[in-house]
Design a protein around this motif. Structure first.
Motif, short mmCIF file in Angstrom:
data_model
loop_
_atom_site.label_atom_id
_atom_site.label_comp_id
_atom_site.label_asym_id
_atom_site.label_seq_id
_atom_site.Cartn_x
_atom_site.Cartn_y
_atom_site.Cartn_z
N PHE A 99 5.35 9.61 -4.07
CA PHE A 99 4.85 8.31 -3.60
C PHE A 99 5.67 7.90 -2.38
CE2 PHE A 99 3.95 8.48 -8.15
CZ PHE A 99 2.59 8.21 -8.14
N ASN A 100 4.96 7.66 -1.28
CA ASN A 100 5.60 7.31 -0.02
C ASN A 100 4.93 6.07 0.56
OD1 ASN A 100 7.34 9.85 0.31
ND2 ASN A 100 5.29 10.71 0.09
N GLN A 101 5.64 5.43 1.48
CA GLN A 101 5.12 4.21 2.07
C GLN A 101 5.55 4.07 3.53
OE1 GLN A 101 6.56 0.29 0.67
NE2 GLN A 101 4.40 -0.18 0.29
N PRO A 102 4.61 4.09 4.47
CA PRO A 102 4.96 3.75 5.84
C PRO A 102 5.54 2.34 5.89
CG PRO A 102 2.76 4.72 5.74
CD PRO A 102 3.19 4.45 4.33
N PRO A 103 6.59 2.11 6.67
CA PRO A 103 7.22 0.79 6.69
C PRO A 103 6.26 -0.36 6.97
CG PRO A 103 8.59 2.38 7.83
CD PRO A 103 7.30 3.07 7.53
N THR A 104 5.23 -0.12 7.78
CA THR A 104 4.31 -1.21 8.12
C THR A 104 3.40 -1.60 6.97
OG1 THR A 104 2.87 0.45 9.12
CG2 THR A 104 4.28 -0.80 10.61
N LEU A 105 3.38 -0.81 5.90
CA LEU A 105 2.53 -1.13 4.76
C LEU A 105 3.30 -1.75 3.60
CD1 LEU A 105 0.08 1.92 4.68
CD2 LEU A 105 -0.22 -0.33 5.73
N ARG A 106 4.53 -2.15 3.86
CA ARG A 106 5.30 -2.85 2.83
C ARG A 106 4.76 -4.26 2.65
NH1 ARG A 106 11.43 -0.97 4.62
NH2 ARG A 106 11.19 1.24 4.00
N PRO A 107 5.03 -4.86 1.49
CA PRO A 107 4.46 -6.19 1.21
C PRO A 107 4.76 -7.24 2.26
CG PRO A 107 5.41 -5.26 -0.78
CD PRO A 107 5.78 -4.33 0.35
N GLY A 108 5.95 -7.21 2.84
CA GLY A 108 6.29 -8.23 3.82
C GLY A 108 5.52 -8.12 5.11
N ASN A 109 4.93 -6.94 5.38
CA ASN A 109 4.18 -6.74 6.62
C ASN A 109 2.69 -6.97 6.43
OD1 ASN A 109 6.48 -6.00 8.13
ND2 ASN A 109 6.41 -3.96 7.26
N VAL B 212 0.85 -1.18 0.00
CA VAL B 212 0.00 0.00 0.00
C VAL B 212 0.89 1.24 0.00
CG1 VAL B 212 -1.78 1.30 1.23
CG2 VAL B 212 -1.84 -1.21 1.21
N VAL B 213 0.60 2.16 -0.92
CA VAL B 213 1.44 3.33 -1.14
C VAL B 213 0.59 4.59 -1.05
CG1 VAL B 213 2.88 4.54 -2.85
CG2 VAL B 213 3.07 2.05 -2.57
N GLU B 214 1.16 5.65 -0.46
CA GLU B 214 0.51 6.95 -0.35
C GLU B 214 0.95 7.83 -1.52
OE1 GLU B 214 0.33 10.55 2.94
OE2 GLU B 214 2.20 9.45 2.60
N ALA B 215 -0.02 8.42 -2.24
CA ALA B 215 0.26 9.30 -3.36
C ALA B 215 -0.19 10.71 -3.03
CB ALA B 215 -0.44 8.81 -4.62
N THR B 216 0.73 11.70 -3.13
CA THR B 216 0.41 13.10 -2.85
C THR B 216 0.96 13.97 -3.98
OG1 THR B 216 2.45 13.35 -1.56
CG2 THR B 216 0.46 12.75 -0.35
N GLY B 217 0.50 15.23 -4.01
CA GLY B 217 1.00 16.18 -5.00
C GLY B 217 0.77 15.75 -6.42
N LEU B 218 -0.35 15.12 -6.68
CA LEU B 218 -0.63 14.60 -8.01
C LEU B 218 -1.05 15.73 -8.94
CD1 LEU B 218 -2.52 11.43 -6.83
CD2 LEU B 218 -0.43 11.39 -8.19
N GLY B 219 -0.14 16.15 -9.79
CA GLY B 219 -0.40 17.20 -10.77
C GLY B 219 0.23 16.83 -12.08
#
Length: 206
Positions: free
Chosen positions: A82-92, A69-76
Motif C-alpha cells: 500500500f503506497n500513497q503519493p504525497p498529494t493524495l494524503r488527507p490534508g491535501n 487515497v491509497v494505491e494497492a499493488t501485489g494483492l495476493g
C-alpha cells in the motif's frame, strides 16, 4: 457495512467495507481474502473503512476513511503493498472523507469527497475542479461528491449534495456543467449512486 463493489475479469468481487478494510470474494473457491491497508511511512494509521475503489491495470486505488487515497499493488494471498503519493494524503484532498473514485481515459484519477471533485495524475498532481457559474454566481467547488461514473462516451457524471453534473473527461479544459438539481428533475437533488446499463441508459440513486 459495504460501501464499494467491483467485479474483475476473473469474476472475483472486490469489496470495500467498514471495519473490514478490503475483501476479495473468489466464487470458484468460495473463499474470501482480506487485507487491512497500512502505509509503511505511517504504520500507526490503519485503514479499515474502504469507501471507494477503482481498478487501474494491476493495481487498485482505494478511498479510505482517514487515509485519503491509497494505491494497492501485489494483492495476493497474505501479500500486498500500500503506497500513497504525497498529494493524495488527507490534508491535501479537500476533506479526508473520500466517497467515490473513477479512472479517466487519459490515466487521470477522479476523486469525489466531502470537499468536492478533484483530479489527480502523477505529472500534474492534484487539482480541485469547480462547477460553472453564471451571471450572478461565480464558479465554486462542488459540495460533497458522493458518486462518479465514467460512461462509454468518456463523459464523467458527478452526483452529490447539489445534484447531477457532467464534464468531458477526455478534455483537460472541460468545465463542470449542471445537468439536474431542482424538484421536477430528480426525486431529491442529493445523489448517492450512478450506473450506466447495457443499453446506455443512466440510472441515478438519490
Amino acid at each position: 457495512i459495504v460501501y464499494a463493489l467491483h467485479a474483475d475479469d476473473e469474476q472475483r468481487v472486490w469489496i470495500g467495507a467498514w471495519n473490514h478494510g478490503l475483501d476479495r470474494f473468489d466464487p470458484q473457491r468460495q473463499a474470501i481474502e482480506r487485507w487491512s491497508p497500512r502505509l509503511e511511512e505511517r504504520p500507526e494509521e490503519r485503514g479499515r473503512g474502504v469507501r471507494a475503489l477503482v481498478p487501474d491495470g494491476q493495481r487498485l486505488w482505494l478511498g479510505i476513511y482517514g487515509l485519503g487515497v491509497v494505491e494497492a499493488t501485489g494483492l495476493g494471498p497474505g501479500t500486498a503493498a500500500f503506497n500513497q503519493p504525497p498529494t493524495l494524503r488527507p490534508g491535501n484532498i479537500a476533506q479526508s472523507l473520500v466517497w467515490a473514485l473513477a479512472k479517466g481515459p487519459r490515466g487521470q484519477l477522479w476523486i469525489g469527497s466531502d470537499g468536492g471533485l478533484s483530479r489527480w495524475d502523477a505529472q500534474d498532481g492534484l487539482q480541485v475542479l469547480r462547477r460553472d457559474g453564471d451571471a450572478s454566481t461565480p464558479p465554486r467547488p462542488l459540495r460533497s461528491v458522493r458518486a462518479l461514473l465514467l460512461d462509454r462516451e468518456q463523459r464523467l457524471w458527478i452526483g452529490g449534495e447539489d445534484g447531477l453534473f457532467r464534464l468531458d473527461a477526455g478534455d483537460p479544459a472541460a468545465r463542470v456543467q449542471l445537468v439536474a438539481s431542482e424538484a421536477g428533475d430528480l426525486p431529491d437533488r442529493r445523489i448517492f449512486a450512478l450506473h450506466q446499463d447495457a443499453r446506455g441508459q443512466h440510472w441515478i440513486g438519490t
